[in-house]
Design a protein around this motif. Sequence first.
Motif, short mmCIF file in Angstrom:
data_model
loop_
_atom_site.label_atom_id
_atom_site.label_comp_id
_atom_site.label_asym_id
_atom_site.label_seq_id
_atom_site.Cartn_x
_atom_site.Cartn_y
_atom_site.Cartn_z
N SER A 121 47.89 49.57 21.87
CA SER A 121 48.36 48.60 22.85
C SER A 121 47.82 48.92 24.25
CB SER A 121 49.89 48.60 22.88
OG SER A 121 50.37 47.74 23.90
N ILE A 122 47.87 50.20 24.63
CA ILE A 122 47.37 50.60 25.94
C ILE A 122 45.87 50.35 26.05
CG2 ILE A 122 46.97 52.59 27.46
CD1 ILE A 122 49.62 53.75 26.39
N ARG A 123 45.14 50.68 24.98
CA ARG A 123 43.70 50.48 25.00
C ARG A 123 43.35 49.00 25.14
NH1 ARG A 123 39.05 53.01 23.81
NH2 ARG A 123 40.18 54.95 23.42
N ARG A 124 44.06 48.14 24.42
CA ARG A 124 43.77 46.70 24.51
C ARG A 124 44.02 46.17 25.92
NH1 ARG A 124 46.44 44.66 18.77
NH2 ARG A 124 44.66 45.22 17.43
N ARG A 125 45.13 46.61 26.50
CA ARG A 125 45.41 46.18 27.88
C ARG A 125 44.34 46.72 28.82
NH1 ARG A 125 50.21 43.74 27.41
NH2 ARG A 125 51.91 44.67 26.19
N GLY A 126 43.92 47.97 28.58
CA GLY A 126 42.89 48.56 29.41
C GLY A 126 41.56 47.84 29.30
N GLU A 127 41.20 47.44 28.09
CA GLU A 127 39.96 46.70 27.89
C GLU A 127 40.00 45.37 28.63
OE1 GLU A 127 39.88 46.48 23.68
OE2 GLU A 127 38.85 48.41 23.40
N ALA A 128 41.13 44.68 28.54
CA ALA A 128 41.27 43.39 29.22
C ALA A 128 41.23 43.58 30.75
CB ALA A 128 42.57 42.71 28.81
N ALA A 129 41.90 44.64 31.23
CA ALA A 129 41.91 44.90 32.66
C ALA A 129 40.51 45.24 33.16
CB ALA A 129 42.88 46.04 32.97
N ARG A 131 37.61 44.40 31.87
CA ARG A 131 36.77 43.20 31.86
C ARG A 131 37.06 42.33 33.08
NH1 ARG A 131 37.95 43.09 26.27
NH2 ARG A 131 39.59 41.54 26.61
N ALA A 132 38.34 42.16 33.38
CA ALA A 132 38.72 41.35 34.53
C ALA A 132 38.23 41.97 35.83
CB ALA A 132 40.24 41.17 34.57
N ALA A 133 38.30 43.31 35.93
CA ALA A 133 37.83 44.00 37.13
C ALA A 133 36.34 43.79 37.33
CB ALA A 133 38.17 45.49 37.04
N ARG A 134 35.59 43.90 36.23
CA ARG A 134 34.13 43.73 36.34
C ARG A 134 33.75 42.29 36.66
NH1 ARG A 134 34.33 47.56 31.97
NH2 ARG A 134 34.31 45.87 30.44
N ALA A 135 34.63 41.35 36.26
CA ALA A 135 34.38 39.93 36.54
C ALA A 135 34.95 39.50 37.89
CB ALA A 135 34.97 39.07 35.43
N ASP A 137 38.13 38.97 38.45
CA ASP A 137 39.24 38.04 38.19
C ASP A 137 40.56 38.74 38.52
OD1 ASP A 137 41.17 36.30 37.21
OD2 ASP A 137 39.96 35.71 35.48
N LEU A 138 41.00 38.59 39.74
CA LEU A 138 42.21 39.28 40.20
C LEU A 138 43.45 38.86 39.44
CD1 LEU A 138 42.05 39.54 44.10
CD2 LEU A 138 42.19 41.41 42.46
N ASP A 139 43.61 37.58 39.18
CA ASP A 139 44.82 37.10 38.54
C ASP A 139 45.01 37.74 37.17
OD1 ASP A 139 45.54 35.44 40.65
OD2 ASP A 139 44.33 33.79 39.90
N VAL A 140 43.94 37.82 36.39
CA VAL A 140 44.02 38.45 35.08
C VAL A 140 44.16 39.96 35.21
CG1 VAL A 140 42.78 38.89 32.92
CG2 VAL A 140 42.75 36.61 33.94
N LEU A 141 43.39 40.55 36.11
CA LEU A 141 43.41 41.99 36.29
C LEU A 141 44.79 42.52 36.63
CD1 LEU A 141 42.20 44.81 36.73
CD2 LEU A 141 41.52 44.06 39.03
#
Length: 236
Positions: A121-129, A131-135, A137-141
């Motif tokens: 669960s932590i890894r999935r959230r980390g992967e999504a965060a 990706r958002a940081a590199r893009a 996308d503050l709202d998602v991050l």
Amino acid sequence: MPASGAGVTRSTLRQQIADALRDEVLAGRLQPGQEFTVKQIAEQYGVSATPVREALVDLCAQGLLDSDQHRGFRVHEFSVDDYRGMVEARMLVVDGIFRRHVPACRPPAEPDVSFGVTLVSIRRRGEAAARAARAGDLDVLIGYDIRYWRELGRLVAANDYIADFLHRLRVQAWVFSVPYLRSDRDLLGWLWSGHIELVDAITRGDAAGAVDVVRAYNTRSLEWADRLDARAGRTG
């Protein structure tokens, strides 16, 4: 004022209103210093004043709102020095708990379903965060980052008081940062995306590696605070 609260149900009004208003602050739609009353929020959500007042008091306790008995409530205005204090506080706490507890977070010899599920669960959230940081996308991050650190804090510290303290600092730091980041032309240069690197170090039981990742991140955060001061013409 906040967006429509039509989705709020009466079973958990207090928490839902608090969460909705916190999200408005995190998104920057409720700006630092913005004022509102219990009556305004109650009318916005179409509910009675009691759960609204309780929700606003909860947000005051979290340091996100200020209360004025004559003027209602306003979004707290954090300063650059406040932000520095948040970063320094989390540096001290995280450094200590990582050095003490990370070796114990190494996957056990015998299968532990709960441990494994938490790490996934932590890894999935980390992967999504990340990706958002590199893009940019503050709202998602923000949403994924806050949940990532909350779960990680609970896993590593194994102490709800410490995890809640770190969560509060995390939310406050984002509340301070969002207005500046949204207007920063170098946004991508300041968003942290080391979530998976940190999870990998913790999974290995590598306390020194985990501390190095977080120290580098916090050092970068303090450099950003210095940059904000420089832009405002402040000197140390």
